[in-house]
Design a protein around this motif. Structure first.
Motif, short mmCIF file in Angstrom:
data_model
loop_
_atom_site.label_atom_id
_atom_site.label_comp_id
_atom_site.label_asym_id
_atom_site.label_seq_id
_atom_site.Cartn_x
_atom_site.Cartn_y
_atom_site.Cartn_z
N ALA A 11 0.83 -1.15 -0.01
CA ALA A 11 -0.17 -0.06 -0.04
C ALA A 11 0.87 1.27 -0.12
CB ALA A 11 -0.95 0.03 1.28
N ILE A 12 0.46 2.40 -0.36
CA ILE A 12 1.14 3.55 -0.65
C ILE A 12 0.41 4.82 0.22
CG2 ILE A 12 2.10 5.27 -2.27
CD1 ILE A 12 3.61 2.63 -2.45
N GLY A 13 1.25 5.39 0.61
CA GLY A 13 0.82 6.72 1.49
C GLY A 13 1.70 7.81 0.80
N TRP A 14 0.81 9.12 0.82
CA TRP A 14 1.54 10.28 0.49
C TRP A 14 1.54 11.17 1.96
CZ3 TRP A 14 4.19 12.12 -3.37
CH2 TRP A 14 3.97 11.33 -4.77
N PHE A 15 2.61 11.76 2.10
CA PHE A 15 2.41 12.29 3.57
C PHE A 15 3.07 13.95 2.76
CE2 PHE A 15 2.06 9.41 6.84
CZ PHE A 15 1.96 8.28 6.26
N ARG A 16 3.07 14.91 3.79
CA ARG A 16 3.74 16.26 3.67
C ARG A 16 4.27 16.78 4.94
NH1 ARG A 16 -1.74 19.61 1.62
NH2 ARG A 16 -2.51 19.94 3.86
N GLN A 17 5.16 17.68 4.82
CA GLN A 17 5.60 18.34 5.82
C GLN A 17 6.30 19.68 5.56
OE1 GLN A 17 9.15 16.27 7.64
NE2 GLN A 17 8.71 17.27 9.73
N ALA A 18 5.47 20.53 6.37
CA ALA A 18 5.75 21.95 6.16
C ALA A 18 6.90 22.51 7.08
CB ALA A 18 4.36 22.83 6.34
N PRO A 19 7.36 23.60 6.83
CA PRO A 19 8.62 23.92 7.66
C PRO A 19 8.05 24.07 9.27
CG PRO A 19 8.96 25.18 5.64
CD PRO A 19 7.39 24.14 5.48
N GLY A 20 8.73 23.57 10.10
CA GLY A 20 8.23 23.81 11.53
C GLY A 20 7.11 22.99 11.87
N LYS A 21 6.56 22.07 11.05
CA LYS A 21 5.26 21.14 11.45
C LYS A 21 5.68 19.84 11.07
CE LYS A 21 1.92 24.52 9.95
NZ LYS A 21 0.56 24.66 9.14
N GLU A 22 4.86 18.94 11.88
CA GLU A 22 5.16 17.48 11.85
C GLU A 22 4.82 16.96 10.45
OE1 GLU A 22 4.63 16.39 16.60
OE2 GLU A 22 3.21 15.76 14.95
N ARG A 23 5.33 15.81 10.08
CA ARG A 23 4.85 15.20 8.85
C ARG A 23 3.34 14.78 8.91
NH1 ARG A 23 9.04 11.40 6.03
NH2 ARG A 23 10.25 13.28 6.32
N GLU A 24 2.67 14.75 7.92
CA GLU A 24 1.17 14.48 8.19
C GLU A 24 0.84 13.60 6.94
OE1 GLU A 24 -1.56 17.70 7.98
OE2 GLU A 24 -0.67 18.79 6.20
N GLY A 25 -0.04 12.62 7.38
CA GLY A 25 -0.76 12.09 6.27
C GLY A 25 -1.61 12.66 5.30
N VAL A 26 -1.61 12.57 4.03
CA VAL A 26 -2.14 13.20 2.99
C VAL A 26 -3.43 12.18 2.23
CG1 VAL A 26 -2.06 14.56 0.80
CG2 VAL A 26 -0.63 15.07 2.64
N SER A 27 -2.75 11.30 2.11
CA SER A 27 -3.66 10.40 1.21
C SER A 27 -3.10 8.96 1.26
CB SER A 27 -3.76 10.76 -0.28
OG SER A 27 -4.70 9.78 -1.07
N TYR A 28 -3.96 7.66 0.95
CA TYR A 28 -3.46 6.43 1.30
C TYR A 28 -4.26 5.73 -0.30
CZ TYR A 28 -3.92 1.49 3.00
OH TYR A 28 -3.90 0.42 2.94
N ILE A 29 -3.62 4.57 -0.56
CA ILE A 29 -4.11 3.69 -1.55
C ILE A 29 -3.87 2.38 -1.40
CG2 ILE A 29 -2.34 3.95 -3.17
CD1 ILE A 29 -4.76 3.91 -5.35
#
Length: 127
Positions: free
Chosen positions: A33-51
Motif C-alpha cells: 500500500a502507498i501513502g502520501w505525506f507532507r511536511q511544512a517547515p516547523g510542522k510535523e509530517r502529516e498523512g495526506v492520502s492512502y491507496i
C-alpha cells in the motif's frame, strides 16, 4: 537497491494543479500500500492520502478531500497524487511511502506504519 522516487513538484499559483508521481525501483508495489505525506517547515509530517494494493480502498486527510486524488498507474509500479485547487497552505515537501500489506483503520495516517520512504519533492503554492 530498494528506492522510491517522487517527482512532479514545483511552484504553482493558488487554484492551480500538479500531479506528483511516486516510482518504485528494486521492488514491486504489487504487495505494498502507498501513502502520501507532507511536511511544512516547523510542522510535523502529516498523512495526506492512502491507496491499498488493489486500489479498492483510498483515504484522504480532511484538508485535501475533494481536491486531491490518489491513483495507481497502469504500469503498477507508480502511484500518482493529483492535486487540484491548490492553496498556499498546501505548500510542503511531499513524500510517498510504501507499506507492506495494508493499513488498518486510521493507521494509514501514521508515518511509523511505513517501510520505505522517498526523498520528497517540494510543492510551493504562491502567487
Amino acid at each position: 537497491q530498494v528506492q522510491l522516487v517522487e517527482s512532479g513538484g514545483g511552484l504553482v499559483q493558488p487554484g492551480g494543479s500538479l500531479r506528483l508521481s511516486c516510482a518504485a525501483s528494486g521492488f514491486t508495489l504489487d504487495y505494498y500500500a502507498i501513502g502520501w505525506f507532507r511536511q511544512a517547515p516547523g510542522k510535523e509530517r502529516e498523512g495526506v492520502s492512502y491507496i491499498s494494493i488493489s486500489a479498492g480502498s483510498t483515504a484522504y486527510a480532511d484538508s485535501v478531500k475533494g481536491r486531491f486524488t490518489i491513483s495507481r498507474g497502469n504500469a503498477k509500479n507508480t502511484v500518482y497524487l493529483h492535486m487540484n485547487s491548490l492553496k498556499p497552505e498546501d505548500t510542503a515537501v511531499y513524500y510517498c511511502a510504501a507499506l507492506l500489506g495494508r493499513a488498518y483503520g486510521s493507521s494509514w495516517y501514521r508515518p511509523n506504519e511505513y517501510d520505505y520512504w522517498g526523498q520528497g519533492t517540494q510543492v510551493t503554492v504562491s502567487s
